[in-house]
Design an enzyme around this catalytic site. Sequence first.
Site, short mmCIF file in Angstrom:
data_model
loop_
_atom_site.label_atom_id
_atom_site.label_comp_id
_atom_site.label_asym_id
_atom_site.label_seq_id
_atom_site.Cartn_x
_atom_site.Cartn_y
_atom_site.Cartn_z
N CYS A 88 0.84 -1.19 0.00
CA CYS A 88 0.00 0.00 0.00
C CYS A 88 0.88 1.26 0.00
O CYS A 88 1.67 1.45 -0.92
CB CYS A 88 -1.00 -0.02 1.16
SG CYS A 88 -2.39 1.13 0.95
N HIS A 196 -3.70 -5.16 -0.51
CA HIS A 196 -3.31 -5.74 0.77
C HIS A 196 -3.33 -7.26 0.69
O HIS A 196 -4.41 -7.86 0.75
CB HIS A 196 -4.25 -5.26 1.88
CG HIS A 196 -4.09 -3.83 2.24
ND1 HIS A 196 -3.24 -3.41 3.25
CD2 HIS A 196 -4.63 -2.70 1.70
CE1 HIS A 196 -3.29 -2.09 3.34
NE2 HIS A 196 -4.12 -1.64 2.41
N GLU A 198 -2.53 -9.37 2.92
CA GLU A 198 -3.00 -9.93 4.19
C GLU A 198 -4.52 -9.90 4.31
O GLU A 198 -5.09 -10.57 5.18
CB GLU A 198 -2.36 -9.18 5.37
CG GLU A 198 -2.92 -7.80 5.68
CD GLU A 198 -2.39 -6.68 4.80
OE1 GLU A 198 -2.67 -5.50 5.11
OE2 GLU A 198 -1.70 -6.99 3.80
#
Length: 216
Positions: A88, A196, A198
């Site tokens: 990001c 992202h 994750e």
Amino acid sequence: MKVAIVDYGSGNLRSAQKAFERAAKEAGLEAEVSLARTPEEVLAADRVVLPGVGAFADCMSGIKAIGGMHQAIEEVALKTARPFLGICVGMQLMATRGLEHGEHRGFGWIPGQVAPIAPADRALKIPHMGWNELEVVQPHPVLLPLLRGEHGRHAYFVHSYHFQPADSRHIVALSDYGGPITAAVGRDNLLGFQFHPEKSQRLGLELISAFLQWRP
């Protein structure tokens, strides 16, 4: 393997840490994943992850507020050339400059700028938030899970600004949001995801696993 997720106060990084730990375990890798709050912890790592949440200038200021952290990040990324992943705003900081609330210098590792997203379709809201499809435009070992496509090509985005590299050869993947959005950049041992991993479920875990096994 020591994996350092740089913690400079940009947000709660436990979800990222847990995702990297899970990806390592599922891949059968022995990895110590830690939140690195000091330059020494970054310098001791075999792989470094730089996340980022919020404004470009605030993230850069947060890094520079920790004595020696900026230098440590440059040491591992450029001088010792260890596998490096920016996520990001962590990816955006690789640019020459960011244009969020004025003009601010980035690391300058990948020439280009970070500019506001301006979709051709004005009905599209900013920030660009949610799931979007990824398109690989340059071959890269870490993005092989996308080419296989076993778990789809969609990843989770949350951002209002996007990286515009000066050289298109540094664009690894694109997404579309009323026009092309740089989803991943890379050169040498440096890789950046605008999305992202994750938060991108199975595909995200596969990409993290590929990064942990990448030997640039």
